[in-house]
Design a protein around this motif. Structure first.
Motif, PDB file in Angstrom:
ATOM      1  N   ASP A  53       0.829  -1.213   0.000  1.00 50.38           N
ATOM      2  CA  ASP A  53       0.000   0.000   0.000  1.00 50.38           C
ATOM      3  C   ASP A  53       0.861   1.260   0.000  1.00 50.38           C
ATOM      4  O   ASP A  53       0.567   2.232  -0.715  1.00 50.38           O
ATOM      5  CB  ASP A  53      -0.923  -0.014   1.228  1.00 50.38           C
ATOM      6  CG  ASP A  53      -2.026  -1.055   1.101  1.00 50.38           C
ATOM      7  OD1 ASP A  53      -2.368  -1.400  -0.052  1.00 50.38           O
ATOM      8  OD2 ASP A  53      -2.534  -1.519   2.136  1.00 50.38           O
ATOM      9  N   ARG A  54       1.931   1.245   0.823  1.00 52.23           N
ATOM     10  CA  ARG A  54       2.818   2.418   0.877  1.00 52.23           C
ATOM     11  C   ARG A  54       3.513   2.629  -0.467  1.00 52.23           C
ATOM     12  O   ARG A  54       3.706   3.757  -0.915  1.00 52.23           O
ATOM     13  CB  ARG A  54       3.872   2.242   1.994  1.00 52.23           C
ATOM     14  CG  ARG A  54       3.282   2.302   3.401  1.00 52.23           C
ATOM     15  CD  ARG A  54       4.321   2.761   4.438  1.00 52.23           C
ATOM     16  NE  ARG A  54       5.586   2.060   4.305  1.00 52.23           N
ATOM     17  CZ  ARG A  54       5.940   0.999   5.046  1.00 52.23           C
ATOM     18  NH1 ARG A  54       5.098   0.523   5.950  1.00 52.23           N
ATOM     19  NH2 ARG A  54       7.103   0.418   4.876  1.00 52.23           N
ATOM     20  N   GLU A  84      11.465   6.819  -2.538  1.00 52.53           N
ATOM     21  CA  GLU A  84      10.862   5.960  -1.515  1.00 52.53           C
ATOM     22  C   GLU A  84      10.328   4.670  -2.153  1.00 52.53           C
ATOM     23  O   GLU A  84      10.368   3.598  -1.547  1.00 52.53           O
ATOM     24  CB  GLU A  84       9.734   6.702  -0.806  1.00 52.53           C
ATOM     25  CG  GLU A  84      10.211   7.886   0.029  1.00 52.53           C
ATOM     26  CD  GLU A  84       9.070   8.581   0.748  1.00 52.53           C
ATOM     27  OE1 GLU A  84       8.052   7.892   1.029  1.00 52.53           O
ATOM     28  OE2 GLU A  84       9.176   9.789   1.025  1.00 52.53           O
ATOM     29  N   THR A  85       9.836   4.804  -3.387  1.00 49.15           N
ATOM     30  CA  THR A  85       9.331   3.613  -4.100  1.00 49.15           C
ATOM     31  C   THR A  85      10.437   2.576  -4.270  1.00 49.15           C
ATOM     32  O   THR A  85      10.235   1.377  -4.030  1.00 49.15           O
ATOM     33  CB  THR A  85       8.788   4.013  -5.497  1.00 49.15           C
ATOM     34  OG1 THR A  85       7.796   5.021  -5.340  1.00 49.15           O
ATOM     35  CG2 THR A  85       8.190   2.821  -6.214  1.00 49.15           C
ATOM     36  N   ASP A  94      13.125   2.135  -2.466  1.00 48.18           N
ATOM     37  CA  ASP A  94      13.467   1.538  -1.168  1.00 48.18           C
ATOM     38  C   ASP A  94      12.461   0.454  -0.777  1.00 48.18           C
ATOM     39  O   ASP A  94      12.838  -0.617  -0.289  1.00 48.18           O
ATOM     40  CB  ASP A  94      13.503   2.620  -0.078  1.00 48.18           C
ATOM     41  CG  ASP A  94      14.666   3.592  -0.282  1.00 48.18           C
ATOM     42  OD1 ASP A  94      15.640   3.197  -0.959  1.00 48.18           O
ATOM     43  OD2 ASP A  94      14.586   4.724   0.228  1.00 48.18           O
ATOM     44  N   LEU A  95      11.190   0.742  -1.001  1.00 43.94           N
ATOM     45  CA  LEU A  95      10.150  -0.237  -0.657  1.00 43.94           C
ATOM     46  C   LEU A  95      10.246  -1.486  -1.538  1.00 43.94           C
ATOM     47  O   LEU A  95      10.007  -2.607  -1.076  1.00 43.94           O
ATOM     48  CB  LEU A  95       8.767   0.414  -0.794  1.00 43.94           C
ATOM     49  CG  LEU A  95       8.428   1.472   0.272  1.00 43.94           C
ATOM     50  CD1 LEU A  95       7.166   2.232  -0.116  1.00 43.94           C
ATOM     51  CD2 LEU A  95       8.240   0.807   1.637  1.00 43.94           C
ATOM     52  N   ILE A  96      10.582  -1.295  -2.812  1.00 43.35           N
ATOM     53  CA  ILE A  96      10.757  -2.448  -3.715  1.00 43.35           C
ATOM     54  C   ILE A  96      11.894  -3.329  -3.219  1.00 43.35           C
ATOM     55  O   ILE A  96      11.770  -4.565  -3.170  1.00 43.35           O
ATOM     56  CB  ILE A  96      11.019  -1.969  -5.161  1.00 43.35           C
ATOM     57  CG1 ILE A  96       9.762  -1.326  -5.758  1.00 43.35           C
ATOM     58  CG2 ILE A  96      11.467  -3.134  -6.050  1.00 43.35           C
ATOM     59  CD1 ILE A  96       9.969  -0.694  -7.112  1.00 43.35           C
ATOM     60  N   LYS A  97      13.018  -2.735  -2.846  1.00 41.15           N
ATOM     61  CA  LYS A  97      14.175  -3.515  -2.355  1.00 41.15           C
ATOM     62  C   LYS A  97      13.809  -4.266  -1.080  1.00 41.15           C
ATOM     63  O   LYS A  97      14.194  -5.424  -0.885  1.00 41.15           O
ATOM     64  CB  LYS A  97      15.356  -2.590  -2.125  1.00 41.15           C
ATOM     65  CG  LYS A  97      15.996  -2.095  -3.417  1.00 41.15           C
ATOM     66  CD  LYS A  97      17.149  -1.144  -3.130  1.00 41.15           C
ATOM     67  CE  LYS A  97      17.749  -0.612  -4.437  1.00 41.15           C
ATOM     68  NZ  LYS A  97      18.842   0.362  -4.175  1.00 41.15           N
ATOM     69  N   SER A  98      13.085  -3.597  -0.199  1.00 46.38           N
ATOM     70  CA  SER A  98      12.672  -4.221   1.057  1.00 46.38           C
ATOM     71  C   SER A  98      11.804  -5.451   0.784  1.00 46.38           C
ATOM     72  O   SER A  98      11.982  -6.519   1.398  1.00 46.38           O
ATOM     73  CB  SER A  98      11.905  -3.220   1.916  1.00 46.38           C
ATOM     74  OG  SER A  98      11.366  -3.832   3.057  1.00 46.38           O
ATOM     75  N   PHE A  99      10.868  -5.312  -0.163  1.00 49.53           N
ATOM     76  CA  PHE A  99       9.971  -6.413  -0.492  1.00 49.53           C
ATOM     77  C   PHE A  99      10.737  -7.559  -1.166  1.00 49.53           C
ATOM     78  O   PHE A  99      10.492  -8.739  -0.896  1.00 49.53           O
ATOM     79  CB  PHE A  99       8.850  -5.906  -1.400  1.00 49.53           C
ATOM     80  CG  PHE A  99       7.725  -6.878  -1.566  1.00 49.53           C
ATOM     81  CD1 PHE A  99       6.801  -7.071  -0.553  1.00 49.53           C
ATOM     82  CD2 PHE A  99       7.593  -7.610  -2.730  1.00 49.53           C
ATOM     83  CE1 PHE A  99       5.766  -7.982  -0.701  1.00 49.53           C
ATOM     84  CE2 PHE A  99       6.566  -8.517  -2.891  1.00 49.53           C
ATOM     85  CZ  PHE A  99       5.638  -8.707  -1.871  1.00 49.53           C
TER      86      PHE A  99
END
Length: 831
Positions: free
Chosen positions: A386-387, A399-400, A402-407
């Motif tokens: 969602d974020r 930020e997108t 960073d979230l992709i790498k985290s996932f």
């Protein structure tokens, strides 16, 4: 899977292009097996890559998944990262079967598209089995692979959501969908068994490699089809039958593989073994249709294994039920992994070139990812997704990333856990849940293959019809013109005739589809009777209405069996008579007028007219004096009498006298006739005259007592009008003088209306009595009617059995004014 109206245009574009890519795919895969060149690999790679791209655009994740996996295998093969193996061909063929199946389902779903959203199940159709097989193949050939065991962004499969929830949905529905698949499987299996039978008979005569390869392909296809249905969790009885069919087809496929590789010598025993497998498969097919327990197959499988030195890799129910938990978890994660990899790929493309339509597609794909997380019970990861979407909406692309790498990091760790569990389990099974479905005892084909030229002709006729319709509109607006009206009516009549001819031709199929069945029949009968018999087929391109073909099967079976059993002599006896050791049976078909003639001829011992006479006298059908008066060529027609047989010994093949009368009855029900010719020690020929279609009859309509009736033209020898002076009354029996020959005269009014009529006292136009002369065998009868109306083609409508009056009424037709007219069989009136 639900497709909205917005998706349909994209889906239709995919369906327009996909068939071109799939056409000949199977042949190219088989070519790879014999010639694994870089060119052939590239050819296949491009096909799967193109299909993957089109399917991704249409959001067909199951197709994307399979194409990507197979594309990756081909890529590794081209780069020498793996060595060529026959398993690669197996995987490619199974993938091709799956893709064809999905495309066909989509085409059927869109046939009657009405503009609303449609629901089509294009997932859980066997793709998960292919995925796991590819994974197993990679592990087996890991020592030859230079690729990393962890999935990179490039090699990560783009797959379908085959989550546990989807599995449960398929397992808990009402069974209609699975039932449809099984019906399709049964119908295709019937066709394949007929084709195999024909090819096997050809292979027995000449061990041709092309024929052997074709047989191997057919058995491979049956194996793949049965595995596809097994992957859908059928109920236990059905599952057992499918497993047996798979094991038999797999074993025979391996047998032909060994023959192709010169590891097994072809012998009569080997061919008989394959025929036995076909017969067993037919029994299994019946158990599928009737939803019964399958016959025992273990002994045959053992025999097949011993003859072909096969391994012990057949599927068993025990293996199916084992390791359920590990398998389901692996499948669910594999599906999720493939969804996310496709999602990652689209994200990368979108971030490079954002657009409004692209964002809508991204949202749709993101919903699949979120559903996958729910299936895996990873609800806490939903917030990351969602974020991520929110950062894209707000264009916070840093930020997108960073979230992709985290996932991605979480996904890699999750994969390690799942893979370790899978290594511990290491067994593949079909899913554990079952559905209870019941099939009818009969599965009939609802489709007919139509030549493109016939469709083109029909389209041209439609165009002419539209033009004529517009002409009628113009004519109404113009002043009344009789000549124009006549012209338009003439054009309409021509168009109607052409329409009728074209539509009827679409129902026509070549008799080869029927004739080829009897190659196996001849082989089995001759072997059983220890005779040498060869079948020759002529005129196999002759076409007949499909319904006629279906009704001819039983009569032809009787005639073929009689020809081999009664007609063809034992080899020693034939040699003594100066005949070839091998007897000949001929099946012929040809056109003559508005009929097709089917002949069954043998060069055997023929029918002894004296034996027929003796049997007729013995049964009391005729007295000795009557029997002697009948010529030899006519006396043999008595073989069509019910229960008639000259054979003294009853066998499991013939001799009970229940065959030839069935032939005559069935053919006459179709409006046909049967003729027999025979010469002692030279052979017998049975000829069946069959109307081209059972839906149209050429007939003469006449009137009797203000009622209209129709006689089929085929029964009418001639029509004449005579003066009353030509009628002679002999004590209430009337005869008519037709060209100096006295013929019995019957008034139809008296026969049909049960009235006593004297034709001499009736009034006729111009004092001339209309007569219809009918010939039935040696009998010639004149029927008196009130007036002739018209000769034309009439559409036959069936009537209930209780209205047929012992075959007197063969059908009815409806005139333009709605009036119903009965079609009468005049030969029944004669009798």
């Amino acid at each position: 899977m639900r497709f909205s109206s917005d998706d349909i245009e994209i889906l239709q574009a995919f369906l327009e292009e996909a068939p071109d890519h799939l056409k000949g795919l199977e042949e190219r895969i088989l070519k790879l097996e014999s010639e694994p060149s870089a060119e052939n690999i590239d050819n296949l790679f491009r096909t799967f890559h193109s299909l993957k791209g089109m399917a991704g655009f249409a959001n067909l994740t199951s197709v994307v998944n399979v194409c990507h996996e197979l594309e990756d295998i081909l890529k590794s093969l081209k780069n020498d990262q793996i060595s060529f193996a026959t398993e690669i061909v197996d995987l490619l063929l199974e993938g091709a079967d799956f893709l064809n199946f999905v495309v066909q389902r989509l085409m059927e779903a869109l046939e009657n598209y009405n503009g609303e959203d449609i629901e089509v199940e294009v997932e859980n159709l066997g793709e998960q089995e292919i995925l796991i097989k590819v994974s197993d193949f990679r592990k087996t050939h890991a020592e030859n692979s230079t690729t990393s065991t962890s999935m990179s962004e490039e090699s990560m499969p783009k797959s379908v959501d085959v989550s546990q929830e989807k599995i449960e949905q398929v397992s808990s529905n009402d069974g209609i969908e699975l039932s449809d698949f099984v019906k399709d499987f049964i119908e295709e299996l019937k066709d394949k068994l007929e084709e195999i039978e024909e090819k096997l008979l050809e292979f027995e005569k000449r061990q041709d490699k092309d024929v052997s390869n074709e047989l191997m392909r057919l058995f491979h296809s049956i194996k793949g089809d049965s595995r596809l249905i097994l992957s859908m969790s059928p109920e236990e009885k059905l599952q057992k039958s499918l497993i047996a069919i798979e094991n038999i087809s797999h074993g025979i496929e391996e047998l032909f593989q060994k023959i192709m590789n010169n590891q097994l010598r072809v012998s009569t025993d080997i061919v008989d073994l394959v025929f036995a497998g076909m017969d067993l498969t037919k029994s299994l097919l019946n158990s599928l249709i009737e939803s019964k327990d399958p016959p025992e197959t273990e002994n045959y499988i053992k025999k097949l294994r011993n003859n072909a030195s096969l391994g012990e890799d057949e599927v068993s129910l025990t293996s199916i039920e084992s390791s359920k938990k590990s398998e389901d978890e692996t499948i669910a994660f594999k599906a999720f992994e493939n969804i996310t990899s496709q999602w990652f790929e689209f994200l990368e493309m979108f971030l490079k070139s954002p657009s409004e339509n692209g964002f809508k597609q991204l949202i749709r794909m993101t919903e699949n990812v979120k559903n996958g997380l729910l299936h895996l019970k990873e609800n806490d990861k939903l917030s990351i997704i969602d974020r991520l979407i929110k950062t894209i909406e707000e264009e916070k692309y840093d930020e997108t990333e960073d979230l992709i790498k985290s996932f991605e990091n979480w996904l890699k760790e999750k994969k390690k856990v799942i893979e370790s569990k899978r290594i511990e389990s290491k067994s593949v099974s079909t899913k554990q849940t079952s559905k209870n479905i019941t099939l009818g005892s009969e599965v009939t084909s609802k489709t007919i293959r139509i030549d493109k030229e016939k469709l083109d002709k029909l389209m041209n006729l439609v165009g002419e019809l539209i033009t004529l319709k517009n002409s009628f509109t113009s004519m109404i607006r113009e002043p009344h013109n009789i000549q124009n009206t006549k012209d338009y009516i003439g054009k309409m009549e021509r168009l109607a005739n052409e329409f009728q001819s074209t539509v009827m031709s679409m129902r026509m199929i070549p008799v080869s589809e029927l004739f080829n069945r009897y190659k196996r029949t001849i082989r089995d009968l001759s072997k059983n009777l220890r005779k040498s018999v060869e079948l020759f087929i002529e005129g196999e391109e002759t076409e007949l209405d499909r319904t006629v073909i279906e009704q001819l099967a039983d009569p032809l079976t009787h005639l073929i069996r009689n020809a081999v059993d009664h007609g063809i002599e034992e080899p020693d006896k034939r040699v003594k008579q100066g005949k070839p050791k091998t007897g000949s049976v001929y099946l012929r078909a040809y056109y003559k007028g508005s009929y097709v003639f089917i002949e069954v001829e043998d060069d055997g011992q023929g029918i002894d007219p004296n034996a027929v006479r003796a049997r007729i006298i013995e049964r009391g059908i005729l007295t000795p004096d009557q029997a002697i008066e009948i010529p030899d060529d006519e006396i043999i027609s008595f073989i069509f009498e019910p229960g008639f047989s000259t054979k003294k010994e009853v066998s499991n093949i013939s001799g009970r006298g229940v065959g030839m009368d069935v032939v005559k009855t069935n053919i006459e029900k179709m409006g046909g006739k049967v003729f027999v010719e025979s010469k002692l020690n030279m052979g017998t020929k049975i000829t069946m005259r069959i109307p081209l279609s059972l839906s149209i009859v050429l007939g003469l309509m006449f009137e009797v007592n203000e009622q209209k009736y129709i006689f089929p033209i085929e029964y009418i020898r001639e029509t004449i009008k005579v003066r009353k002076e030509k009628i002679h009354d002999y004590g209430g029996v009337f005869l008519v003088d037709v060209r100096d020959k006295m013929i019995p005269l019957i008034t139809i009014e008296e026969t049909l209306h049960q009235k006593s009529i004297n034709p001499m006292k009736k009034e006729y136009d111009f004092n001339l009595i209309p007569l219809i002369i009918v010939e039935e065998g040696t009998d010639v009868v004149a029927f008196a009617v009130d007036r002739f109306l018209e000769e034309s083609e009439f559409l036959i409508k069936p009537v209930p059995e209780y209205l047929r009056v012992d075959g007197l009424v063969s059908g009815a037709t409806i005139l333009g004014n709605g009036e119903v007219v009965l079609i009468i069989d005049p030969t029944r009136l004669v009798k």
